[in-house]
Design an enzyme around this catalytic site. Structure first.
Site, short mmCIF file in Angstrom:
data_model
loop_
_atom_site.label_atom_id
_atom_site.label_comp_id
_atom_site.label_asym_id
_atom_site.label_seq_id
_atom_site.Cartn_x
_atom_site.Cartn_y
_atom_site.Cartn_z
N LEU A 174 -2.18 3.07 7.66
CA LEU A 174 -2.20 2.11 6.55
C LEU A 174 -1.61 0.79 7.01
O LEU A 174 -0.58 0.74 7.67
CB LEU A 174 -1.39 2.65 5.36
CG LEU A 174 -1.93 3.89 4.66
CD1 LEU A 174 -1.20 4.09 3.33
CD2 LEU A 174 -3.42 3.78 4.39
N HIS A 204 0.86 -1.19 0.00
CA HIS A 204 0.00 0.00 0.00
C HIS A 204 0.90 1.24 0.00
O HIS A 204 2.13 1.12 -0.07
CB HIS A 204 -0.95 -0.03 1.20
CG HIS A 204 -0.26 -0.31 2.51
ND1 HIS A 204 0.67 0.56 3.06
CD2 HIS A 204 -0.33 -1.36 3.36
CE1 HIS A 204 1.11 0.07 4.20
NE2 HIS A 204 0.53 -1.11 4.40
N HIS A 258 4.06 1.26 2.20
CA HIS A 258 5.24 0.59 1.62
C HIS A 258 5.84 1.44 0.51
O HIS A 258 7.06 1.55 0.39
CB HIS A 258 4.84 -0.76 1.00
CG HIS A 258 4.31 -1.76 1.98
ND1 HIS A 258 2.99 -2.11 2.01
CD2 HIS A 258 4.93 -2.49 2.94
CE1 HIS A 258 2.80 -3.04 2.95
NE2 HIS A 258 3.95 -3.28 3.53
#
Ligand code: PAF
Length: 289
Positions: free
Chosen positions: A191, A34, A37
């Site tokens: 996230l 996501h 990363h």
């Protein structure tokens, strides 16, 4: 971008790069990538000549078989994202390739690996040290990038690298561990690959975790550590469907619990919350000072 599945090919590639004096950044991941990363990879691309991203769901760090089975796997989308943001190599090995024999090494860095996640997920950090040390040995990166959502993981990995450095492991001597800030959805939810597992009603309540953490910053100015802890836990548990597993307020370097705001120069609040009926385990953290 080149996709590599074998350890030998990875080592050969990296050796060739080193002979050309290229710097190498490593971003270890378990895939289901996501924007969090992507921020690590972009930073590595900026700071190194070459960026290697590993995509490997590491079985040895899962203490719960159901959690391992449910972990999202999206290798094609992951490679498309990595290609678009400039990664040079993706290392996506099989379990047999990484663990041709069972890894029997044990790692112990108390209190960093015994408190919080260490207490609630026995063996988890041992598995993280097994895989991350193997990746460091394969790639010998100059820099490695980790997200601060896993705040405790970074402390454990730093302790592991210091341990290998003290035993003169060549790869550990100049390895720079670079923590990167948590990325959040617009509504504050940190996230995480696990967010894709949330049902719509669970996704709707999950942002209350960060809301409570943020509110606790103001509250902490006029209350003790213990009061702040209890207030934050109560605020989250007040949402039906959320249940705090633990909330600890710790010295950000040693991860030991603090009892007073004067106990350490840097203080972090680290939380784990069960969300929904399944339930999905979500973690987050916030800096008090
Ligand atoms: O943070 C993760 O995704 C994993 O723990 C890591 C560092 C990739 C090791 O498997």
């Amino acid at each position: 971008m080149v996709i590599i599945n074998s350890v030998k090919e990875l080592k050969d590639k990296v050796s060739a790069l080193k002979r050309e004096n290229k710097t190498v950044g490593l971003v270890p991941t378990m895939g289901a990538l996501h924007a969090g990363h992507a921020s690590l990879v972009s930073r590595s691309v900026e700071e190194n000549d070459t960026t290697v991203v590993s995509v490997f769901v590491n079985p040895t760090q899962f203490n719960d078989k159901n959690d391992l089975a449910a972990y999202p796997r999206t290798i094609e989308a992951d490679c498309a994202l990595l290609n678009s943001i400039g990664a040079d190599y993706v290392f996506a090995p099989s379990v047999e390739e990484v663990y041709p024999d069972p890894d029997t090494r044990t790692f112990s860095y108390p209190p960093t690996d015994t408190v919080m996640e260490g207490a609630f997920r026995p063996g988890h950090f041992n598995g993280v040290c097994q895989i991350v040390s193997k990746l460091f040995m394969f790639v010998e990166p100059d820099r490695a990038y980790f997200g601060e959502k896993d705040f405790q993981q970074i402390a454990v990995i730093k302790a592991m690298v210091a341990d290998y450095a003290s035993q003169n492991a060549p790869w550990a001597q100049h390895l720079d561990i670079r923590p990167c800030p948590i990325m959040r959805e617009a509504d504050g939810l940190a996230l995480s690959s696990r967010n894709t597992l949330l049902a719509p009603n669970e996704r709707a309540i999950a942002p209350n975790i960060y809301k409570a953490l943020q509110a606790s910053l103001a509250y902490s100015k006029t209350h003790t550590v213990e009061e702040t802890k209890q207030h934050t836990i109560a605020a989250i548990n007040a949402t039906q469907g959320l249940e705090v597993q633990y909330y600890d307020i710790v010295n950000a370097l040693t991860l030991e619990s603090v009892t007073s705001w004067d106990d350490a120069d840097h203080i972090q609040g680290c939380i784990t919350v069960f969300c929904g009926a399944t339930p999905i385990r979500l973690i987050d953290n916030i800096n008090y000072k």
